[in-house]
Design an enzyme around this catalytic site. Structure first.
Site, mmCIF file in Angstrom:
data_model
loop_
_atom_site.group_PDB
_atom_site.id
_atom_site.type_symbol
_atom_site.label_atom_id
_atom_site.label_comp_id
_atom_site.label_asym_id
_atom_site.label_seq_id
_atom_site.Cartn_x
_atom_site.Cartn_y
_atom_site.Cartn_z
ATOM 1 N N ASN A 9 44.500 -82.311 -6.064
ATOM 2 C CA ASN A 9 43.500 -81.174 -6.516
ATOM 3 C C ASN A 9 42.012 -82.236 -5.733
ATOM 4 O OD1 ASN A 9 41.922 -78.961 -6.759
ATOM 5 N ND2 ASN A 9 41.559 -79.323 -9.247
ATOM 6 N N LYS A 11 40.066 -80.283 -4.909
ATOM 7 C CA LYS A 11 38.351 -79.501 -5.040
ATOM 8 C C LYS A 11 37.364 -79.354 -4.383
ATOM 9 C CE LYS A 11 38.668 -81.984 -9.372
ATOM 10 N NZ LYS A 11 38.287 -81.567 -10.996
ATOM 11 N N HIS A 90 42.837 -73.035 -13.537
ATOM 12 C CA HIS A 90 42.465 -74.415 -13.642
ATOM 13 C C HIS A 90 40.419 -73.705 -14.144
ATOM 14 C CE1 HIS A 90 39.977 -77.811 -13.064
ATOM 15 N NE2 HIS A 90 41.143 -78.143 -12.229
ATOM 16 N N GLU A 92 37.761 -75.349 -14.191
ATOM 17 C CA GLU A 92 36.403 -75.125 -13.612
ATOM 18 C C GLU A 92 36.451 -73.903 -12.951
ATOM 19 O OE1 GLU A 92 36.779 -78.266 -10.769
ATOM 20 O OE2 GLU A 92 36.647 -79.707 -12.386
ATOM 21 N N GLY A 165 37.996 -84.843 -15.522
ATOM 22 C CA GLY A 165 36.820 -85.205 -14.858
ATOM 23 C C GLY A 165 36.230 -86.269 -15.727
#
Ligand code: PEP
Length: 244
Positions: A9, A11, A90, A92, A165
């Site tokens: 991923n 991002k 996800h 986020e 993260g």
């Protein structure tokens, strides 16, 4: 026999150069039948199709098929430019873009209708874990997010929010406990699906911790953020998945 899988991923990172690097290394990333999927920002999907070996995914899709939804990308559009998988829910997106379990359920339905395989992301926050609500939150995200889903065409990723993260990883035992909970929940819906569905762990997976996580009984690979931006680190993680 379950499919081992590693998903990158990227991002809001990466681009055509990183896509070319991944394409060059593809044979070593995917050795021993590990299913590797790369999710670049959606604008690069069409260009990534120039590398036919790459298996591509999108990082999100719209819950809608068409209409006045400025900025949205439908699942069918993503499929047309090469995506075969799509991340849904996800953390986020749940935290920053208001993706509720109801929206997640609609996105999963839209994805499956367009022949994309959704990767449902579930996970608890640090506060929910310390209050003892981890299992409750995960089960709620599964029950509500998968209300309309065809479980035979699905991947589930357990991603504790506090590990994404942050450099802080769930211990192998913590991760296994939740993967077993998820597999048991799937078995209550359909035992045959539970025996086959890939369950991935995500949250600060690195070459140093991947092998121990992937060796857990119910973990079939990983969803990788930061470490997927460095092809050598990502390759080491894929190698750990080849050895499951
Ligand atoms: C992710 O974004 O899904 C993720 C797991 O990120 P990271 O590996 O950077 O924690």
């Amino acid at each position: 026999m379950r499919q081992n899988m590693v998903i990158a991923n990227w991002k809001l990172n990466g681009g055509t150069e990183l896509i070319a690097e991944f394409a060059n290394q593809w044979d070593s990333l995917t050795a021993n039948n590990v299913q590797v999927v790369v999710c670049p920002p959606a604008v690069y999907l069409a260009a990534a199709q120039a590398h036919p070996s790459l298996v591509l995914g999108a990082q999100s899709c719209s819950a809608y098929q068409e209409g006045a939804y400025t900025g949205e990308l439908s699942a069918a559009m993503l499929h047309e430019v090469g995506a075969r998988y799509v991340l849904v829910g996800h953390s986020e997106r749940r935290a920053m873009f208001g993706e509720t379990d109801e929206v997640v359920a609609n996105k999963i339905a839209a994805a499956q209708q367009a022949n994309l395989v959704p990767v449902l992301c579930v996970g608890e926050t640090a506060e929910q874990r310390s209050a003892g609500f981890t299992a409750k939150i995960i089960l709620q995200q599964l029950e509500q997010g998968l209300l309309q889903a065809d479980l035979t065409r699905l991947v589930i990723a357990y991603e504790p929010v506090w590990a994404i993260g942050t450099g802080e990883t769930a211990s192998p035992a913590q991760a296994q406990e939740i993967h077993a909970l998820i597999r048991n929940w799937v078995a209550q819906q359909d035992k045959g699906v539970a025996a086959k569905i890939p369950l991935l762990y995500g949250g600060s997976v690195k070459p140093e911790n991947a092998a121990e996580l992937f060796q857990q009984q119910d973990i079939d690979g990983g969803l990788i953020g930061g470490a997927s931006l460095d092809v050598e680190q990502f390759k080491a993680i894929c190698t750990a998945a080849q050895e499951i």
